[in-house]
Design an enzyme around this catalytic site. Structure first.
Site, PDB file in Angstrom:
ATOM      1  N   ASP A 276       0.833   6.198  10.759  1.00  0.00           N
ATOM      2  CA  ASP A 276       0.599   4.801  10.403  1.00  0.00           C
ATOM      3  C   ASP A 276       0.147   4.073  11.665  1.00  0.00           C
ATOM      4  OD1 ASP A 276       0.553   2.296   9.311  1.00  0.00           O
ATOM      5  OD2 ASP A 276       2.692   2.193   8.855  1.00  0.00           O
TER       6      ASP A 276
ATOM      7  N   ASP B 140      -5.370   2.663   7.330  1.00  0.00           N
ATOM      8  CA  ASP B 140      -4.568   2.877   8.530  1.00  0.00           C
ATOM      9  C   ASP B 140      -3.395   3.833   8.360  1.00  0.00           C
ATOM     10  OD1 ASP B 140      -3.270   1.140   6.841  1.00  0.00           O
ATOM     11  OD2 ASP B 140      -2.536  -0.180   8.419  1.00  0.00           O
ATOM     12  N   GLU B 141      -3.322   4.553   7.265  1.00  0.00           N
ATOM     13  CA  GLU B 141      -2.225   5.504   7.135  1.00  0.00           C
ATOM     14  C   GLU B 141      -2.609   6.666   6.234  1.00  0.00           C
ATOM     15  OE1 GLU B 141       1.312   4.258   5.002  1.00  0.00           O
ATOM     16  OE2 GLU B 141       0.242   2.553   4.149  1.00  0.00           O
TER      17      GLU B 141
END
Length: 444
Positions: free
Chosen positions: A11, A105-106
């Site tokens: 993350d 983003d993850e």
């Protein structure tokens, strides 16, 4: 449940804000808030410096300004976020063929398919530390928090335990001990309504939830949700990491530097996107029945509308006509920052006579009015806080603020020291938006 910690969750920390700080040297180490900057705006991401003042995502921007008046409030630059995300996802796919992105983003990574000497806690920890360093390298300095465990559930929780820039590997057998002290809201799907229902039966922590029978949970929150809570409270999660499959749709979407309100302009943008989508369909010798419009509004809320045709089509006029109708169901009066058109329900044939009763319109959707509106868009001077600009004399920089015929620009880039600030006329002919060359997003 796996016997070894082979599921990794990465993350990226305060992603949007971190990208802005990376690209704007004067903002490094200072509070940054990304989101809607207007009176009805909503915070998308806050840097950790801003979070120290109590600013968090989904907070009204007006409240964030009260809490942290000295922060830099910026609109999003999604081209920069997408490029950074692609670099990270490419890195992850070089590690394992099983990578499941959850957002820009993850992502989850299945380490059982990675080239590791073994899957002991020691080996996995060393691998994860190396991965964090490689993420920092490919992103130009961004940090990511990593969690590793025997399931998706545990890996995701682990990545939240030591943010930012953390690393937590949960050894097999320790999962339930890890969960028991935590609030029940740590479990996916336990939002405010479910948490309140559990509170009424005396459940606040996972340890308390673990004491409740499955039958009681089903009675309180329903069969499907109750069964899920029962299992997750015991750290039982056997969901696999699912790699991206072949696209089931073809779509195009664009994010704009300024919110658009003009309905004719929005219709023209839809027309252009419909043309791009159907061009891709035709090249792939495909057609589709379901047309979907995606709209992200000024407050970062996202809305989708879909309609299914009697048969598949690859005709730009048809897709554009349906897309315009769908957009009419969304209140866009506050401004649109992202617009997209997609076609799904794909088939390898076309019902040619589906709209045979309609006279062909050679100018629809790309008629003279459409092209005029789009041309006007390309010359419109709207300066949004945070947007990239370029000046013939002063070089590249970004907009700090604008109003009353003046635009304030800080001239700096990711590769320069903090730059000077200049106020220029908003119609300065030597100043223009800077559009970096970015790679085309994958189809679908």
């Amino acid at each position: 449940m796996r016997a070894e910690p082979t599921i990794l969750h990465v993350d990226l920390d305060a992603f949007f804000a971190a990208v802005e700080q990376r690209d704007k040297p004067s903002l490094r180490g200072k509070p940054v808030v990304v989101g809607g900057v207007g009176g009805r705006g909503v915070v998308s991401t806050a840097s950790y410096e801003a979070r120290a003042f109590g600013v968090h995502s989904a907070m009204p921007t007006a409240e964030a300004r009260r809490r942290c008046p000295n922060a830099a409030f910026l609109t999003g630059r999604f081209h920069a976020y997408r490029e950074t995300s692609r670099a990270v996802m490419a890195l992850l796919r070089g590690i394992s063929p099983l990578v499941e992105p959850l957002s820009l983003d993850e992502a989850f990574v299945d380490l059982a398919e990675a080239d590791l000497p073994d899957h002991s806690v020691t080996a996995v920890s060393a691998f994860a530390r190396d991965l964090k360093a490689r993420v920092r390298e490919v992103t130009g300095g961004l940090t990511g928090s990593v969690g590793v465990g025997t399931s998706k559930f545990i890996a995701k929780i682990a990545s939240d335990l030591d943010k930012p820039d953390g690393l937590v590997v949960v050894a097999p057998g320790n999962e339930r001990d890890l969960l028991r002290p935590m609030q029940v809201t740590v479990i996916p799907g336990v939002g405010p309504a479910t948490a309140e229902s559990l509170r009424r039966i005396g459940v606040h922590t996972v340890a308390e939830l673990e004491q409740i029978s499955e039958d009681e949970l089903v009675r309180v929150v329903g069969r499907s949700h109750g069964r899920s809570l029962y299992l997750l409270a015991r750290a039982q999660d056997d969901r696999p990491v699912v790699a991206e499959r072949e696209a089931k749709s073809v779509s195009v979407e664009d994010t704009y530097d300024t919110d658009h309100v003009d309905r004719r302009l929005l219709a023209a943008l839809l027309d252009r996107q419909a043309g791009k989508v159907t061009e891709r369909l035709q090249k792939a010798r495909l057609s589709g029945r379901t047309v979907t419009v995606k709209v992200r509004l000024h407050d970062f809320s996202t809305h989708t509308r879909s309609a299914t045709l009697p048969g598949p089509t690859d005709d730009a006029r048809t897709v554009a006509r349906v897309a315009r109708s769908l957009l009419g169901d969304v209140d866009t009066s506050g401004g649109v920052r992202l617009l997209g058109v997609g076609v799904s329900g794909l088939a390898d044939w076309i019902q040619d006579d589906l709209f045979a009763d309609q006279e062909p319109d050679e100018t629809d959707p790309f008629d003279e009015e459409t092209e005029t509106v789009l041309a006007r868009l390309s010359h419109r001077r709207v300066w949004a806080p945070g947007m990239d600009v370029e000046h013939d004399v002063h070089g590249r920089g970004w907009v700090w603020g604008a109003g009353r015929g003046v635009v304030t620009v800080r001239f700096e880039t990711a590769d320069t020291p903090p730059g000077r600030v200049l106020s220029l006329a908003a119609d300065d002919p030597e100043l223009r938006p800077y559009s970096p060359q970015v790679s085309e997003p994958p189809e679908g």
